[in-house]
Design a protein around this motif. Structure first.
Motif, short mmCIF file in Angstrom:
data_model
loop_
_atom_site.label_atom_id
_atom_site.label_comp_id
_atom_site.label_asym_id
_atom_site.label_seq_id
_atom_site.Cartn_x
_atom_site.Cartn_y
_atom_site.Cartn_z
N GLY A 185 -3.72 -5.27 33.55
CA GLY A 185 -3.63 -4.57 32.45
C GLY A 185 -2.57 -5.47 31.46
N TYR A 188 -4.16 -8.50 29.84
CA TYR A 188 -5.16 -7.99 28.73
C TYR A 188 -4.17 -8.00 27.73
N SER A 189 -2.87 -7.11 27.79
CA SER A 189 -1.92 -6.81 26.68
C SER A 189 -1.19 -8.10 26.41
N THR A 192 -3.35 -9.12 23.65
CA THR A 192 -3.54 -8.08 22.75
C THR A 192 -1.88 -8.62 21.56
N VAL A 199 0.76 -3.66 21.44
CA VAL A 199 0.45 -3.58 23.04
C VAL A 199 0.40 -1.90 23.38
N ASN A 200 -0.40 -1.68 24.11
CA ASN A 200 -0.50 -0.10 24.80
C ASN A 200 -1.44 0.83 23.51
N GLU A 203 -5.23 -2.61 22.36
CA GLU A 203 -6.26 -3.24 23.31
C GLU A 203 -7.67 -2.91 23.14
N TYR A 204 -8.04 -1.93 22.42
CA TYR A 204 -9.42 -1.52 22.10
C TYR A 204 -9.69 -2.42 20.65
N LEU A 206 -8.78 -5.58 20.58
CA LEU A 206 -9.25 -7.02 21.14
C LEU A 206 -10.65 -6.86 21.74
N GLN A 281 -11.65 -11.02 27.45
CA GLN A 281 -12.61 -10.34 27.69
C GLN A 281 -13.67 -10.68 28.94
N ASN A 313 -11.90 0.08 28.92
CA ASN A 313 -12.44 -0.87 28.54
C ASN A 313 -13.92 -0.89 28.80
#
Length: 610
Positions: A185, A188-189, A192, A199-200, A203-204, A206, A281, A313
């Motif tokens: 996580g 990925y962040s 982001t 962040v938090n 992410e969607y 990205l 991704q 995700n």
């Protein structure tokens, strides 16, 4: 037995109430406070849960917090000691807050709860469960499975960042964990943050940006940032990151590796950012697939449950489903920290007290429609007080009128029944549009949502029609699976169109439902079921009767930086602050041209970044 679960003080605070193993109510604090990702004590959400059940706080048997603050404090201290003297500035900022508010969290929770019942000693009924156990419980216990593997992936709980649990009946045990600072996580962040999103919460974005790019940086990530093993276990190379002790996610070495500094949020998105999104991704997909394949082989169990922020995700989720190593997949719709409140309440009921599970007749999450609803009389009174002009219709007439509005390619605000629990609008607090319209995506993004043009929209499809429109045969009620549009509905690209890169791809219609078809022919699908949302099912059916297409654009009823609407007043304000043309609240139908122009809101000029 009644258990009240609470998540708070990090992000996405929430409360959930379980009575005799049945989920009665659940909601995020942000919906009431109107502060996106509100981390404060969920006073309003708790008040709602108690009111919905008709209970007082004294009627609750156990109040359960979703993680263990002492273990988190231990991780904080050990991390700073491991990196000392680096990170002193961050340490100086964090530790006083932890000592003042979080180390003595039991006292803080008890004092907050006294506002509901001054004589109630909450400390005698308070329990704390570990963060990843809360996540795992939120996924396994509402699932339809008697036995399942439960994979939880997020930024970090106390120590765990990735965990695998085995659930059987009313038992749930963590089998293995990966610990902080090694976190899928947080990896990925980091991207982001680096690509200029928050962040938090970003992410969607990205994930939505990834199909516009090329996975050019995959090998750089695998060679430098993450040591990935065949079974999916991993370690991160911390030389490239700053999240352990610093105030940012990445550092100067990261900038050099990927060819420049982090993008500022309001700067243009370049092809490099799209390629970075595609690359991380791709890496995420590979890690998740290796994890699920190894767990399937090790356990021989055919069912998989997913929870934790990474489980939102839907691209990776779709790949797990198509991979077929598990026969059945179930994902908690509130997979992030808000869902931890529900998991904590369920863990106390089933694990702590040993109560058996009762098999759900249809869906133990009730479609995730677990928030507030409003009776018709109350809706009318609230709208009248807000100055709205509306027509009250019968249920059947409302559905026909709304379907006709959608056929005319008008954007429709749809406010019906109980509010959804989790980050997705599922046809209770939604903005809807005609999926066949080639302009609907850009219109909704730029004139209604006031957000980036590349952001994709999800289709809602009649559950019985899903395989007609998409390469999917499984249900996807919570909008957590991505699948491709069925080949016979795709449009063949010309050689010139195939050669386009990046955002240039956006304006090329790719299927018979272009408003919900992403540039790689994929879609984030919600199957709509008559059993859990009959009125939304009726609307889709009426639209299909009129057009032959049982698919609508479904996006959350809010604008950028604002939580999804909760009350009729919220819906009317959003309606008056955007270019939504029509609105249905209960049986009340509103047209924009009928409204008092003096009530128009100027949302576009006061939006926060999301």
């Amino acid at each position: 037995m009644r258990t009240l679960g609470i998540s708070a003080f990090y992000h996405d605070s929430a409360a959930a109430l379980v009575e005799d193993g049945v989920i009665v109510a659940a909601a995020q604090e942000e919906r009431f406070s109107r502060k996106k990702h509100d981390a404060r004590f969920p006073r309003n959400a708790i008040g709602y849960c108690l009111a919905e059940s008709g209970l007082a706080l004294e009627d609750i048997d156990y109040i359960v917090f979703y993680d263990k603050p002492f273990l988190k404090f231990e991780r904080l201290l050990e991390t700073y000691l491991a990196f000392a003297p680096a990170g002193y500035r961050s340490f100086k900022m964090a530790v006083p807050l932890w000592i003042r508010e979080k180390l003595f969290q039991k006292n803080l929770l008890a004092s907050e709860l006294k506002l509901f019942a001054p004589q109630f000693d909450a400390s005698k009924r308070m329990l704390f469960t570990e963060h990843h156990l809360s996540h795992a419980a939120s996924a396994f216990f509402p699932s339809p499975f008697e036995e399942a593997v439960v994979l939880t992936m997020d930024g970090v709980g106390e120590w765990a960042t990735t965990s695998a649990a085995i659930g059987h009946g009313n038992r749930l045990e963590i089998a293995k964990e990966i610990h902080f600072p090694h976190s899928l996580g947080l990896l990925y962040s980091a991207f982001t943050y680096y690509t200029g999103f928050r962040v938090n919460s970003g992410e969607y974005k990205l994930m939505g940006l990834a199909p516009y790019g090329r996975p050019l940086y995959v090998q750089q990530i695998l060679s430098n940032l993450i040591d990935l093993k065949p079974d999916g276990s991993f370690r991160l190379n911390l030389e490239w990151f700053d999240y352990c002790t610093g105030l940012t996610m990445t550092n100067g070495k990261f900038d050099v590796l990927f060819g420049g500094r982090a993008r500022h949020p309001e700067e243009p998105i370049e092809q490099r950012h799209m390629d970075l999104a595609a690359s991380i991704q791709s890496v995420l997909n590979e890690v998740v697939l290796r994890l699920t394949r190894s767990l399937a082989a090790e356990t021989g169990i055919g069912n998989l449950c997913l929870a934790g922020g990474v489980a939102l995700n839907c691209v990776a989720n779709g790949k797990v489903l198509r991979d077929g190593k598990f026969k059945h997949l179930w994902i908690q719709p509130a997979a992030g920290d808000a869902g931890g409140a529900l998991g904590a309440a369920l863990a106390a009921y089933h694990i702590y007290k040993g109560n058996p599970r009762q098999p759900a007749e249809t869906d133990a999450m009730k479609g995730s429609y677990l928030g507030p609803a409003f009776q018709q009389e109350e809706i009318e009174a609230r709208l009248q007080k807000a100055g709205a002009r509306f027509t009250t219709l019968s249920g059947e007439c409302l559905v026909r009128t709304c379907a006709a509005s959608l056929v005319q390619e008008k954007a429709l605000g749809w406010f019906q029944g109980r509010m959804e629990f989790g980050p997705r609008a599922l046809g209770a607090r939604s903005i809807l549009g005609d999926a066949r319209s080639p302009t609907m995506q850009s219109v909704l993004n730029l004139k209604v949502k006031y957000r980036e043009s590349f952001r994709p929209f999800a289709p809602s499809v009649l559950a019985e029609d899903v395989s007609e429109w998409f390469d999917l045969t499984d249900p996807s009620p919570y909008m957590l699976l991505v699948a491709d549009v069925a080949r016979h509905h795709r449009r063949t690209m010309s050689p010139e169109e195939e050669g386009l890169f990046g955002i240039e791809k956006l304006h090329v219609p790719r299927s018979d439902i272009p408003a919900v078809t992403h540039v790689d022919y994929s879609a984030r699908i919600q199957t709509v079921h008559r059993e859990t949302n009959p009125r939304y099912h009726q609307l889709l059916s009426a639209f299909k009767d009129a057009t032959g297409c049982g698919v609508l654009v479904n996006t959350s009823f809010n604008v950028r930086g604002e939580p999804i609407v909760c009350t009729p007043e919220d819906a009317f304000r959003c309606f008056m602050g955007t270019e939504i043309e029509t609105l249905a609240v209960g049986n009340c139908f509103l047209r924009k041209e009928d409204q008092d122009p003096a009530l128009k809101q100027k949302y576009a000029h006061r939006l926060e970044a999301d």
